[in-house]
Design a protein around this motif. Structure first.
Motif, PDB file in Angstrom:
ATOM      1  N   ALA A   1       5.024   7.245 -10.091  1.00  0.00           N
ATOM      2  CA  ALA A   1       4.420   6.254 -10.891  1.00  0.00           C
ATOM      3  C   ALA A   1       5.351   5.616 -11.904  1.00  0.00           C
ATOM      4  CB  ALA A   1       3.164   6.806 -11.692  1.00  0.00           C
ATOM      5  N   ASP A   2       6.160   6.432 -12.545  1.00  0.00           N
ATOM      6  CA  ASP A   2       7.245   6.132 -13.416  1.00  0.00           C
ATOM      7  C   ASP A   2       8.386   5.224 -12.975  1.00  0.00           C
ATOM      8  OD1 ASP A   2       8.505   8.259 -12.193  1.00  0.00           O
ATOM      9  OD2 ASP A   2       9.108   9.188 -13.920  1.00  0.00           O
ATOM     10  N   SER A   3       8.287   4.890 -11.813  1.00  0.00           N
ATOM     11  CA  SER A   3       9.378   4.009 -11.214  1.00  0.00           C
ATOM     12  C   SER A   3       8.430   2.813 -10.229  1.00  0.00           C
ATOM     13  CB  SER A   3      10.609   4.710 -10.248  1.00  0.00           C
ATOM     14  OG  SER A   3       9.748   5.402  -9.330  1.00  0.00           O
ATOM     15  N   GLY A   4       7.374   2.288 -10.868  1.00  0.00           N
ATOM     16  CA  GLY A   4       6.886   1.153 -10.295  1.00  0.00           C
ATOM     17  C   GLY A   4       5.898   1.609  -9.045  1.00  0.00           C
ATOM     18  N   GLY A   5       5.738   2.727  -8.659  1.00  0.00           N
ATOM     19  CA  GLY A   5       5.150   3.337  -7.531  1.00  0.00           C
ATOM     20  C   GLY A   5       6.059   3.402  -6.337  1.00  0.00           C
ATOM     21  N   TRP A   6       7.401   3.079  -6.484  1.00  0.00           N
ATOM     22  CA  TRP A   6       8.493   3.393  -5.206  1.00  0.00           C
ATOM     23  C   TRP A   6       9.386   4.461  -5.404  1.00  0.00           C
ATOM     24  CZ3 TRP A   6       8.038   0.529  -0.858  1.00  0.00           C
ATOM     25  CH2 TRP A   6       7.385  -0.773  -0.896  1.00  0.00           C
ATOM     26  N   GLY A   7       9.702   5.318  -4.424  1.00  0.00           N
ATOM     27  CA  GLY A   7      10.770   6.259  -4.477  1.00  0.00           C
ATOM     28  C   GLY A   7      12.007   5.717  -3.615  1.00  0.00           C
TER      29      GLY A   7
ATOM     30  N   PRO B   1       0.908  -1.334  -0.151  1.00  0.00           N
ATOM     31  CA  PRO B   1       0.102   0.098  -0.209  1.00  0.00           C
ATOM     32  C   PRO B   1       1.003   1.335  -0.050  1.00  0.00           C
ATOM     33  CG  PRO B   1       0.151  -1.068   2.147  1.00  0.00           C
ATOM     34  CD  PRO B   1       0.992  -1.875   1.383  1.00  0.00           C
ATOM     35  N   ASP B   2       0.330   2.425  -0.734  1.00  0.00           N
ATOM     36  CA  ASP B   2       0.962   3.630  -0.278  1.00  0.00           C
ATOM     37  C   ASP B   2       1.311   3.791   1.026  1.00  0.00           C
ATOM     38  OD1 ASP B   2       0.715   3.843  -3.076  1.00  0.00           O
ATOM     39  OD2 ASP B   2      -0.529   5.681  -3.389  1.00  0.00           O
ATOM     40  N   GLY B   3       2.145   4.581   1.461  1.00  0.00           N
ATOM     41  CA  GLY B   3       2.945   4.806   2.725  1.00  0.00           C
ATOM     42  C   GLY B   3       3.768   3.939   3.202  1.00  0.00           C
TER      43      GLY B   3
ATOM     44  N   ALA C   1      14.910  10.135  -7.268  1.00  0.00           N
ATOM     45  CA  ALA C   1      14.041   8.889  -6.502  1.00  0.00           C
ATOM     46  C   ALA C   1      13.985   7.858  -7.291  1.00  0.00           C
ATOM     47  CB  ALA C   1      12.638   9.663  -5.983  1.00  0.00           C
ATOM     48  N   LYS C   2      14.361   7.788  -8.561  1.00  0.00           N
ATOM     49  CA  LYS C   2      14.354   6.448  -9.082  1.00  0.00           C
ATOM     50  C   LYS C   2      15.816   5.838  -9.245  1.00  0.00           C
ATOM     51  CE  LYS C   2      12.905   9.021 -12.695  1.00  0.00           C
ATOM     52  NZ  LYS C   2      12.485   9.300 -14.119  1.00  0.00           N
ATOM     53  N   CYS C   3      16.818   6.101  -8.298  1.00  0.00           N
ATOM     54  CA  CYS C   3      17.992   5.807  -8.181  1.00  0.00           C
ATOM     55  C   CYS C   3      18.178   4.337  -7.902  1.00  0.00           C
ATOM     56  CB  CYS C   3      18.803   6.378  -7.011  1.00  0.00           C
ATOM     57  SG  CYS C   3      18.355   6.026  -5.440  1.00  0.00           S
ATOM     58  N   GLY C   4      17.300   3.641  -7.412  1.00  0.00           N
ATOM     59  CA  GLY C   4      17.218   2.048  -7.070  1.00  0.00           C
ATOM     60  C   GLY C   4      16.185   1.386  -8.067  1.00  0.00           C
ATOM     61  N   PHE C   5      15.757   2.061  -8.923  1.00  0.00           N
ATOM     62  CA  PHE C   5      14.596   1.394  -9.629  1.00  0.00           C
ATOM     63  C   PHE C   5      15.229   0.111 -10.603  1.00  0.00           C
ATOM     64  CE2 PHE C   5      11.758   1.354 -13.613  1.00  0.00           C
ATOM     65  CZ  PHE C   5      10.623   0.633 -12.800  1.00  0.00           C
ATOM     66  N   ALA C   6      16.146   0.477 -11.376  1.00  0.00           N
ATOM     67  CA  ALA C   6      16.824  -0.250 -12.206  1.00  0.00           C
ATOM     68  C   ALA C   6      17.027  -1.784 -11.570  1.00  0.00           C
ATOM     69  CB  ALA C   6      18.099   0.435 -12.952  1.00  0.00           C
TER      70      ALA C   6
ATOM     71  N   LYS D   1       6.639   3.511  -0.632  1.00  0.00           N
ATOM     72  CA  LYS D   1       5.548   3.282  -1.698  1.00  0.00           C
ATOM     73  C   LYS D   1       4.511   4.491  -1.724  1.00  0.00           C
ATOM     74  CE  LYS D   1       3.410   0.728  -4.932  1.00  0.00           C
ATOM     75  NZ  LYS D   1       3.159  -0.572  -4.813  1.00  0.00           N
ATOM     76  N   ASP D   2       4.592   5.425  -2.993  1.00  0.00           N
ATOM     77  CA  ASP D   2       3.687   6.404  -3.363  1.00  0.00           C
ATOM     78  C   ASP D   2       3.494   6.204  -4.901  1.00  0.00           C
ATOM     79  OD1 ASP D   2       2.312   8.698  -4.129  1.00  0.00           O
ATOM     80  OD2 ASP D   2       3.552   9.803  -2.337  1.00  0.00           O
TER      81      ASP D   2
END
Length: 186
Positions: free
Chosen positions: A129-135, A88-90, A163-168, A123-124
């Protein structure tokens, strides 16, 4: 191996309890003023030092304790991500890394020593939205100056400037809502 894992969990938990508040009180820096460029602020994770332990890990000789806020703990307990539902968000996680050392009073034990960094995830789904919902954010710790600083491209591993530094890295666990960590039996 099972006893070693239990010992590591106990040592990390004791270290968090005994050193968490002292480190904040002694630091000459207000870490809560830091922010990853175009990304997360340290202040979004205020109080992480007291969050519940999700799990521990070791990667490349560095120990880590993964902590979670009540939202993510409740999600894990409900079966997420194994039940196919998203967090969930939060939901928030903090991963504190230390360089290990042998315990002087019990040399068979290896324990956390100098802090290396702290990583954050939140999770937000709207904001990220452009990184799977995660920052994501990484704040490196310099023991010499007792200060944190946002991770950079010179960091190990290199960190992007947002905030997308870990997305990859986390895309390999997309089917787990981008979360590597499991909440282990207690």
């Amino acid at each position: 191996m099972k006893n070693n894992s239990k010992l590591l969990i106990a040592i990390v938990a004791a270290t968090l309890v005994s050193l968490g508040g002292a480190a904040l009180a002694l630091s000459g820096q207000d870490k809560y003023e830091l922010k990853v460029p175009n990304g997360l602020a340290f202040s979004e994770f205020r109080g992480y030092e007291g969050w519940q332990l999700i799990s521990v890990s070791e990667n490349g000789g560095v120990y880590a304790a993964i902590l979670g806020n009540p939202t993510i703990i409740d999600a894990f307990r409900s079966g997420i991500p194994g039940n196919g539902k998203p967090f969930p968000d939060g939901a928030r996680m903090a991963k504190i890394h230390w360089i290990p050392k042998k315990l002087e009073t019990f040399p068979a034990a290896t324990v956390p020593a100098t802090q290396h960094d702290v990583d954050f995830m939140v999770k937000d789904s709207k904001r990220f939205a452009d990184s799977g919902g995660w920052g994501y954010a990484v704040f490196e710790y310099d023991a010499t100056s007792d200060k944190f600083a946002p991770g950079t491209e010179a960091s190990k591993p290199p960190q992007a400037h947002d905030a997308k530094c870990g997305f990859a890295c986390h895309t390999i666990v997309k089917d787990r809502d981008y979360v590597f960590t499991d909440y282990r039996h207690r």
